[in-house]
Design an enzyme around this catalytic site. Sequence first.
Site, PDB file in Angstrom:
ATOM      1  N   GLY A 166      22.584  13.461  24.419  1.00 46.84           N
ATOM      2  CA  GLY A 166      22.942  14.883  24.502  1.00 46.84           C
ATOM      3  C   GLY A 166      21.818  15.705  25.098  1.00 46.84           C
ATOM      4  O   GLY A 166      22.040  16.489  26.028  1.00 46.84           O
ATOM      5  N   ALA A 167      20.622  15.511  24.593  1.00 48.48           N
ATOM      6  CA  ALA A 167      19.485  16.295  25.078  1.00 48.48           C
ATOM      7  C   ALA A 167      18.198  15.724  24.506  1.00 48.48           C
ATOM      8  O   ALA A 167      18.227  14.926  23.572  1.00 48.48           O
ATOM      9  CB  ALA A 167      19.623  17.762  24.655  1.00 48.48           C
ATOM     10  N   GLU A 176      12.230   8.746  25.305  1.00 51.77           N
ATOM     11  CA  GLU A 176      12.260   8.362  23.897  1.00 51.77           C
ATOM     12  C   GLU A 176      13.105   7.110  23.683  1.00 51.77           C
ATOM     13  O   GLU A 176      14.200   7.040  24.200  1.00 51.77           O
ATOM     14  CB  GLU A 176      12.827   9.507  23.042  1.00 51.77           C
ATOM     15  CG  GLU A 176      12.637   9.243  21.560  1.00 51.77           C
ATOM     16  CD  GLU A 176      13.137  10.397  20.689  1.00 51.77           C
ATOM     17  OE1 GLU A 176      14.089  11.098  21.078  1.00 51.77           O
ATOM     18  OE2 GLU A 176      12.568  10.581  19.611  1.00 51.77           O
ATOM     19  N   GLU A 192      17.365  21.240  19.805  1.00 55.69           N
ATOM     20  CA  GLU A 192      16.174  20.899  20.604  1.00 55.69           C
ATOM     21  C   GLU A 192      15.069  21.919  20.385  1.00 55.69           C
ATOM     22  O   GLU A 192      13.888  21.569  20.339  1.00 55.69           O
ATOM     23  CB  GLU A 192      16.532  20.806  22.091  1.00 55.69           C
ATOM     24  CG  GLU A 192      17.645  19.824  22.438  1.00 55.69           C
ATOM     25  CD  GLU A 192      17.480  18.440  21.837  1.00 55.69           C
ATOM     26  OE1 GLU A 192      16.330  17.989  21.672  1.00 55.69           O
ATOM     27  OE2 GLU A 192      18.510  17.813  21.494  1.00 55.69           O
TER      28      GLU A 192
HETATM   29 ZN   LIG Z   1      16.865  15.553  18.050  1.00 58.69          ZN
END
Ligand SMILES: [Zn+2]
Length: 854
Positions: free
Chosen positions: A274-275, A131, A309
């Site tokens: 972070g994720a 992303e 998430e």
């Molecule tokens: Zn997000």
Amino acid sequence: MPGKNLSREEAQQRAGILAVDGYEVRLDVTSAPDPAAAAFRSTTTVTFRCSRPGASTFLDLLAPAVRSVTLNGRALDAATAYDGARVHVDGLAAENVLTVEADCAYSRTGEGLHRFVDPADGETYLYTHYEPADARRVFATFEQPDLKAPFTFTVTAPAAWDVWSNAVHGNVTTEDGARTWEFAPTRPISTYLTAVVAGPYHVERDHYSREFADGTVLDIPLSAMCRKSLAPHFDADEILGVTKLGLDFFHERFDYPYPFGKYDQAFVPEYNIGAMENPGCVTFKEDFVFRSKVTDAAYENRANVILHEMAHMWFGDLVTPRWWDDLWLKESFADFMGSYALIGANTRYSSAWVTFANQRKAWAYRQDQLPTTHPITADIRDLEDAKLNFDGITYAKGAAVLKQLVAYAGSDAFFEGSRRYFQRHAFGNTELADLLGVLEETSGRDLKSWAAAWLQTAGVNALTPQVTTDAEGRITELAVLQDGEVFRPHRIAIGLYDRDADGALVRAERLEVDVTGARTVVPEAAGRTRPALVLLNDEDLTYCKVRFDEESLEALRTGLGDIGDDLARALAWSAVWNLTRDALMPARDYVALVLRFAGQEGNIGVLQSLHAQAKTAVDLYADPAWRGEGARLLADGALRELRAAVPGSDHQLAWARFLAQTAGGAEHLGLVRGLLTGSARIDGLDVDQELRWALWLALAAAGQASDEELAAELAADNTAGGKRQYTVCLAARPTPEAKAAAWSAVVDSDELPNALVEANIAGFALPSHRDLTALYAAPYFKLLERIWSERTIEIAMRFVGGFFPIAQTDEPTLAEADAWLDGHPQAAPALRRLVLERRDDLARALRAQACDRS
Ligand SMILES: [Zn+2]
């Protein structure tokens, strides 16, 4: 090399004529363990329709070499079709099959297919991160979120490895020491959401099942993985426990069965964020695998991220924003849901909204006062804009505004709206109007003016109470003043606080009012006895900066820590920090508040924020003439509270870390060394590996750690984390040579992986070393454009943000920043945005210093 950028217009044109039926992607990563192998083979076959036969289009691809391009059986000349960023094809048929065979590069920057070699055991690990637009570093793709398609991955990898992707795998065949994994086709998803994780990962498995009202049962295989060498520290039970609570919660609220089959969660090395919510294959930074003691705030944060998430599986993956303008449609929701679900799913983290008020909103307030702030629904012209928009507005302000919407429209209407949104737009793409539409249906309210005030304008309002009293001390009028460029409707609670018999500041009255224009009178307050403290936005319902009247401010000076309610106290802390940042409270007064009351702060997350903010207050916001004394006061305070803290507590660890960050004088550094050598002990304090590195950093920064000592510590902790911390320590030594080496390691070569770039910058840029780093300000500005064009955006962003001479808080440095901005109107807008933001941080520091001096 043509531009790697992709504009919104180009994406719209492409989506206007194309529909993608599917991708088959074959990757061969058997070469990965060989450090000399720079590339892997990638073969993509994409099947798509074109509504305008004869038209031309392009695929996105960032690869060192393209071997062949075949369109509908016709071989094209790869050398002319591929321009370094795009594969151009023309003469499209109504139905097309296009195959691109390329050599793609293993990544060192966390963008694309990242390769990492574990120093502890020499094992190689791979994972992808895309992303907003790095799938094109791994396969040829129409890199935009609204050309969704099913993906079928086939991955050939070393035989000893496991491989994961979004879907479950089918056949696995072994040949010549390699295994080929064939994955099932995914549901239709966006390119940026595809994922591959490969390597000898340690894996723990579990499963989740749920029976629905109609008797059908949904079974979701779960797994969690990390590098083998981290396995002894991997608390998969806790991770999977939160996962199951979340799956229960989201199924109840969203009433849409989890659509992606299985749920893997990979904790991967050198991860930039972070994720990431890859459907069925979520990737996390491996700092979430705690190899030393951390405070409960870290566990809460990890649980929040797990739920964030997971919320994306619906908000983002099932229903996806059409373009990055509407990134908030997924990020604001997921950010809100992370906190909401911590409470709603009955996790043990009951202070999620305190953390949200104190930390997430601080991020939003900061971002919203930068000159580059923007409405929550943003104007994203291209991919570089998109990359910078993963910011405090899109996440935290958006989440705060949704929290307010839930209060305004009611949670039933909010979740019923969500359910309709999923039903209506499953596997599709949406824009703002699609969301407002369902929420208007379910709430029965016109949300256009709400959206105009909160989503489509930028900036934060400040609310200030204005209290007049009569001779007996009764309130004659309480008014709420609003300032800001746009007045917004705020539904707020007002807390009136007084001392109780035990001396605690407790809420005596709660008033709830709608604040609208510049001045709102609260009639219910008239006639009541004037309280010690008037706290606007009590309970944190709206998004605003809270100010105080003079009497309330005095009550905080003498009693902030005596506010009994955790959330109210966190709001008071947040408000006085905003006063300090806004040059309305001298930095030394803020530091005095922290030194006086932090020792009694019960919430560990709030305490850790106070530590970071007090350090910033001294480093950047205090009058330079007082800085030395401020630093000494912080270190003395840290030592005092460390000795007073409950043995073995989180608070004790937080104070020990704060001591390491502030230690300067002989007494503090002596204790630091004593803790490292074992000659000093603090009852209950386990000097474990991460704390050891924090203590070494204190000594290194003071010039009191020898090269031999640091090398010996690395030898004892020859791990990825150890290597990172060692690099920080080397760069933090207070010598011209150490600074030159750190600068050069980042600037003169692009060999370093992202994690070590960051480590070098962190050590280099210690504010207390401002005299040593001053001479790098001029080269910094000179290099900006070169670095921006030569490096990947992830690394370039770190250079621009991390090396900006923020510690040189003086007018000449501000003038240098202005001169660069004035002289480079044509520089990339995203680069200008980053420099403008850092320039604003510097200008803010100068204003705060002037306030502290006066
Ligand atoms: Zn997000």
